[in-house]
Motif scaffolding. Sequence first.
Motif, mmCIF file in Angstrom:
data_model
loop_
_atom_site.group_PDB
_atom_site.id
_atom_site.type_symbol
_atom_site.label_atom_id
_atom_site.label_comp_id
_atom_site.label_asym_id
_atom_site.label_seq_id
_atom_site.Cartn_x
_atom_site.Cartn_y
_atom_site.Cartn_z
ATOM 1 N N VAL A 111 44.522 77.714 47.806
ATOM 2 C CA VAL A 111 44.496 77.639 46.343
ATOM 3 C C VAL A 111 45.900 77.847 45.791
ATOM 4 O O VAL A 111 46.325 77.126 44.874
ATOM 5 C CB VAL A 111 43.492 78.648 45.740
ATOM 6 C CG1 VAL A 111 43.600 78.687 44.224
ATOM 7 C CG2 VAL A 111 42.072 78.305 46.165
ATOM 8 N N GLU A 112 46.645 78.786 46.335
ATOM 9 C CA GLU A 112 48.015 79.014 45.864
ATOM 10 C C GLU A 112 48.888 77.779 46.107
ATOM 11 O O GLU A 112 49.723 77.424 45.270
ATOM 12 C CB GLU A 112 48.627 80.248 46.523
ATOM 13 C CG GLU A 112 48.018 81.564 46.076
ATOM 14 C CD GLU A 112 48.234 81.897 44.598
ATOM 15 O OE1 GLU A 112 49.160 81.338 43.960
ATOM 16 O OE2 GLU A 112 47.475 82.726 44.075
ATOM 17 N N ALA A 113 48.686 77.094 47.233
ATOM 18 C CA ALA A 113 49.430 75.860 47.505
ATOM 19 C C ALA A 113 49.048 74.780 46.493
ATOM 20 O O ALA A 113 49.922 74.057 45.983
ATOM 21 C CB ALA A 113 49.157 75.375 48.923
ATOM 22 N N TYR A 114 47.764 74.676 46.182
ATOM 23 C CA TYR A 114 47.296 73.725 45.172
ATOM 24 C C TYR A 114 47.918 74.045 43.815
ATOM 25 O O TYR A 114 48.402 73.148 43.119
ATOM 26 C CB TYR A 114 45.761 73.761 45.090
ATOM 27 C CG TYR A 114 45.191 73.139 43.842
ATOM 28 C CD1 TYR A 114 45.069 71.761 43.716
ATOM 29 C CD2 TYR A 114 44.772 73.946 42.781
ATOM 30 C CE1 TYR A 114 44.551 71.194 42.560
ATOM 31 C CE2 TYR A 114 44.251 73.381 41.628
ATOM 32 C CZ TYR A 114 44.148 72.013 41.521
ATOM 33 O OH TYR A 114 43.633 71.456 40.366
ATOM 34 N N LEU A 115 47.921 75.317 43.443
ATOM 35 C CA LEU A 115 48.485 75.723 42.153
ATOM 36 C C LEU A 115 49.986 75.448 42.089
ATOM 37 O O LEU A 115 50.492 75.000 41.054
ATOM 38 C CB LEU A 115 48.199 77.205 41.891
ATOM 39 C CG LEU A 115 46.726 77.593 41.730
ATOM 40 C CD1 LEU A 115 46.583 79.099 41.594
ATOM 41 C CD2 LEU A 115 46.098 76.867 40.552
ATOM 42 N N ALA A 116 50.699 75.699 43.184
ATOM 43 C CA ALA A 116 52.137 75.425 43.220
ATOM 44 C C ALA A 116 52.395 73.929 43.065
ATOM 45 O O ALA A 116 53.315 73.521 42.334
ATOM 46 C CB ALA A 116 52.739 75.936 44.526
#
Length: 112
Positions: A71-76
Amino acid sequence: MPLTIAAEPAPLETDADGVVRVGKTRVTLDTVVSVFKQGTTAEEIAYRYPSLKLADVYATIAFYLQHQQDVEAYLANRQQQAQAIRRQTEAKFDPQGLRDRLLARKADQEAC
């Protein structure tokens, strides 16, 4: 009667633009995760976004906690996309130039 336990999928759907939305709403995963990381409770999130079901908010938070790296990779990636779009827009439509033109137009109207 015995309780039947079955895993339910996260209430997340990706739209045609690649944006992950919660349930059948227009509220994005980005929004829910952002306010959750600020310390907002699931109940407060459901209150702020009435189109969300409380159960979907909890399920979304659980999904985030279980898949935090993804999710953090998606948000970045979404943040990078937003910055690229902002740069393109500002290159096309100079914000300072627009402000100057609007102020000049206002001064012309007041002079008449």
